[in-house]
Design an enzyme around this catalytic site. Structure first.
Site, mmCIF file in Angstrom:
data_model
loop_
_atom_site.group_PDB
_atom_site.id
_atom_site.type_symbol
_atom_site.label_atom_id
_atom_site.label_comp_id
_atom_site.label_asym_id
_atom_site.label_seq_id
_atom_site.Cartn_x
_atom_site.Cartn_y
_atom_site.Cartn_z
ATOM 1 N N ASP A 93 97.524 -122.978 57.439
ATOM 2 C CA ASP A 93 98.278 -122.299 56.381
ATOM 3 C C ASP A 93 98.286 -120.785 56.672
ATOM 4 O O ASP A 93 97.228 -120.195 56.901
ATOM 5 C CB ASP A 93 97.556 -122.588 55.047
ATOM 6 C CG ASP A 93 98.365 -122.212 53.833
ATOM 7 O OD1 ASP A 93 99.603 -122.126 53.941
ATOM 8 O OD2 ASP A 93 97.751 -122.026 52.755
ATOM 9 N N HIS A 94 99.453 -120.191 56.654
ATOM 10 C CA HIS A 94 99.591 -118.732 56.854
ATOM 11 C C HIS A 94 98.932 -118.213 58.136
ATOM 12 O O HIS A 94 98.184 -117.228 58.097
ATOM 13 C CB HIS A 94 99.035 -117.960 55.642
ATOM 14 C CG HIS A 94 99.821 -118.184 54.398
ATOM 15 N ND1 HIS A 94 101.050 -117.608 54.172
ATOM 16 C CD2 HIS A 94 99.565 -118.955 53.316
ATOM 17 C CE1 HIS A 94 101.514 -118.007 53.002
ATOM 18 N NE2 HIS A 94 100.644 -118.837 52.459
ATOM 19 N N GLU A 145 108.469 -118.593 58.106
ATOM 20 C CA GLU A 145 108.765 -118.102 56.750
ATOM 21 C C GLU A 145 109.742 -116.939 56.812
ATOM 22 O O GLU A 145 109.631 -116.042 57.636
ATOM 23 C CB GLU A 145 107.477 -117.676 56.027
ATOM 24 C CG GLU A 145 107.756 -117.152 54.610
ATOM 25 C CD GLU A 145 106.523 -117.033 53.711
ATOM 26 O OE1 GLU A 145 105.459 -117.571 54.047
ATOM 27 O OE2 GLU A 145 106.657 -116.391 52.654
ATOM 28 N N GLY A 190 98.493 -117.558 43.742
ATOM 29 C CA GLY A 190 97.469 -117.198 42.763
ATOM 30 C C GLY A 190 97.745 -117.747 41.371
ATOM 31 O O GLY A 190 98.685 -118.517 41.148
ATOM 32 N N HIS A 232 105.832 -122.300 48.955
ATOM 33 C CA HIS A 232 104.451 -121.839 48.762
ATOM 34 C C HIS A 232 104.287 -121.450 47.297
ATOM 35 O O HIS A 232 105.247 -121.456 46.525
ATOM 36 C CB HIS A 232 104.184 -120.622 49.654
ATOM 37 C CG HIS A 232 103.929 -120.996 51.077
ATOM 38 N ND1 HIS A 232 102.704 -120.859 51.661
ATOM 39 C CD2 HIS A 232 104.742 -121.529 52.011
ATOM 40 C CE1 HIS A 232 102.769 -121.282 52.913
ATOM 41 N NE2 HIS A 232 103.999 -121.699 53.157
ATOM 42 N N ASN A 275 103.218 -126.412 48.309
ATOM 43 C CA ASN A 275 101.836 -125.950 48.504
ATOM 44 C C ASN A 275 101.132 -125.705 47.176
ATOM 45 O O ASN A 275 101.616 -124.931 46.350
ATOM 46 C CB ASN A 275 101.837 -124.616 49.264
ATOM 47 C CG ASN A 275 102.200 -124.775 50.723
ATOM 48 O OD1 ASN A 275 102.650 -125.830 51.147
ATOM 49 N ND2 ASN A 275 102.005 -123.730 51.489
ATOM 50 N N ILE A 276 99.984 -126.347 47.027
ATOM 51 C CA ILE A 276 99.212 -126.194 45.794
ATOM 52 C C ILE A 276 97.754 -125.936 46.145
ATOM 53 O O ILE A 276 97.106 -126.766 46.779
ATOM 54 C CB ILE A 276 99.339 -127.468 44.921
ATOM 55 C CG1 ILE A 276 100.810 -127.666 44.507
ATOM 56 C CG2 ILE A 276 98.431 -127.378 43.693
ATOM 57 C CD1 ILE A 276 101.099 -128.978 43.810
HETATM 58 P P1 13P Z 1 99.181 -121.412 44.844
HETATM 59 O O1 13P Z 1 98.354 -120.170 44.793
HETATM 60 O O2 13P Z 1 100.321 -121.320 43.853
HETATM 61 O O3 13P Z 1 98.395 -122.643 44.653
HETATM 62 O O4 13P Z 1 99.867 -121.483 46.292
HETATM 63 C C1 13P Z 1 99.165 -121.998 47.393
HETATM 64 C C2 13P Z 1 99.845 -121.745 48.695
HETATM 65 O O5 13P Z 1 101.005 -121.381 48.775
HETATM 66 C C3 13P Z 1 99.077 -121.979 49.915
HETATM 67 O O6 13P Z 1 99.774 -121.602 51.053
HETATM 68 O O1 G3H Z 2 98.254 -119.081 50.367
HETATM 69 C C1 G3H Z 2 97.063 -118.919 50.181
HETATM 70 C C2 G3H Z 2 96.182 -120.085 49.910
HETATM 71 O O2 G3H Z 2 96.031 -120.291 48.531
HETATM 72 C C3 G3H Z 2 94.879 -119.927 50.629
HETATM 73 O O3 G3H Z 2 94.081 -119.001 49.996
HETATM 74 O O4 G3H Z 2 93.438 -117.453 51.833
HETATM 75 O O5 G3H Z 2 92.092 -117.588 49.713
HETATM 76 O O6 G3H Z 2 92.034 -119.459 51.361
HETATM 77 P P1 G3H Z 2 92.822 -118.334 50.787
HETATM 78 ZN ZN ZN Z 3 101.065 -119.929 50.763
#
Ligand code: 13P
Ligand code: G3H
Ligand code: ZN
Length: 330
Positions: A93-94, A145, A190, A232, A275-276
């Protein structure tokens, strides 16, 4: 070099194709510990849903990248043991650099995100293309993205949304060769996605946030028909759970998410990955706070992490069944 195929994982190609055709979205749940992993797999096996296990850079630092990869490998076996061989994707992720994406691919991830959304357009294209070239040699799928979500994305934070520009998507997809595209249409990361002053109140006095920009989503779909789109920042911030947190000593203020009906609507379109993360954090925290507050003598972590896991599982089952529509699609 370990191939994800040896671990029993799948990339996102087939499951995205089916999700778009079937009008549902695949859940992408973040994990960085055992209880989250158990809850995700139990929920998705019981609901017979494909699932994307997401690991952020923060999760890698917190839990150790090697442990997380073995946990995902364990998840494949765990799902079988629970009685259903559901498709499981292990996704970065990211990802913020080529090196990080390569590292993950080399250790068995089946999918990576390269998030160049904060870069100037041509730099985003070049970085994404470089990752795609490496990933595709190993049959790993890549999410890119375009557009910037308001709020915090790992170490980067933006004050305002920069919505995805529909005129750019076709060029981006063509030039980079990505397999899916994360877009910005009003979601954000968030638990405080909107300020109360951005919202209106309904007849019951509940704050209603501004709707997602479905008009932009439609425009994007016109430019790249049938191409997998990712959302996301799609937590809904369940108010009953926030109330439990605050009742038992927490202080979550002005926590507002994306209404679930809007996500259900989005899942019917080319949006095939949602994404959750925050909702899971909230569900776990609510359960932990309740136990520690009501049973102050308790000191066995299993006595509060167990209820946290159960609450999380309940949340994920609800998401899969009622929000994403992926139940029964494994
Ligand atoms: P939320 O903060 O809305 O759960 O989003 C999570 C996310 O996009 C992880 O990449
Ligand atoms: O997009 C972000 C995700 O919620 C992951 O969060 O970088 O705090 O692990 P984190
Ligand atoms: Zn994200």
């Amino acid at each position: 070099m370990v191939s994800y195929k040896e671990l029993g994982l799948v990339n996102s190609k087939e499951i995205f194709k089916k999700a778009i055709e079937g009008g549902y979205a695949i859940p992408a749940f973040n994990f960085n510990n055992l209880e989250q992993m158990q809850a995700i797999i139990q929920a998705c096996v019981e609901k017979s849903s494909p699932v994307i296990l997401q690991v952020s850079s923060g999760a890698r630092k917190y839990a150790n990248q090697t442990l997380l990869r073995y946990m995902a490998q364990g998840a494949v076996e765990y799902a079988k043991e629970l009685g259903k061989n559901i498709p499981i994707v292990l996704h970065l992720d990211h990802g913020d650099s080529f090196e990080l994406c390569k590292d993950c691919i080399d250790m068995g991830f089946s999918s990576v995100m390269i998030d160049g959304s904060h870069l100037p357009y041509e730099e985003n294209v070049a970085l994404t293309k470089k990752v795609v070239e490496y990933a595709h040699k190993h049959d790993v799928t890549v999410e890119g993205e375009l557009g910037v979500l308001a709020g915090v994305e790992d170490e980067v934070s933006a004050e305002h949304h920069t919505y995805t520009e529909p005129d750019q998507v076709e060029d981006f997809v063509k030039k980079t060769g990505v397999d899916s595209l994360a877009i910005s249409i009003g979601t954000s990361h968030g638990a405080n996605k909107f300020k109360p002053e951005q919202c209106t109140r309904n007849a019951d006095g509940i704050l209603v946030p501004p709707p997602l920009r479905f008009d932009i989503l439609k425009e994007i779909e016109k430019r790249i028909p049938g191409f997998p789109i990712v959302l996301h920042g799609s937590s809904s911030v369940p108010q009953d759970q926030v109330a439990i947190i605050n009742k038992f000593g927490g202080a979550m203020k002005d926590a507002i998410g994306i209404p679930e009906e809007q996500l259900r609507e989005a899942a019917k379109s080319a949006v095939c990955k949602i994404n959750i993360d925050s909702d899971g954090r909230i569900a776990m925290t609510a359960a932990v706070r309740e136990v520690l507050y009501t049973k102050p003598a308790e000191f066995d972590p299993r006595k509060y992490l167990g209820p946290a896991r159960d609450n999380l599982k309940k949340l994920y089952m609800h998401k899969v069944e009622n929000v994403l529509g992926s139940a029964g699609k494994a």
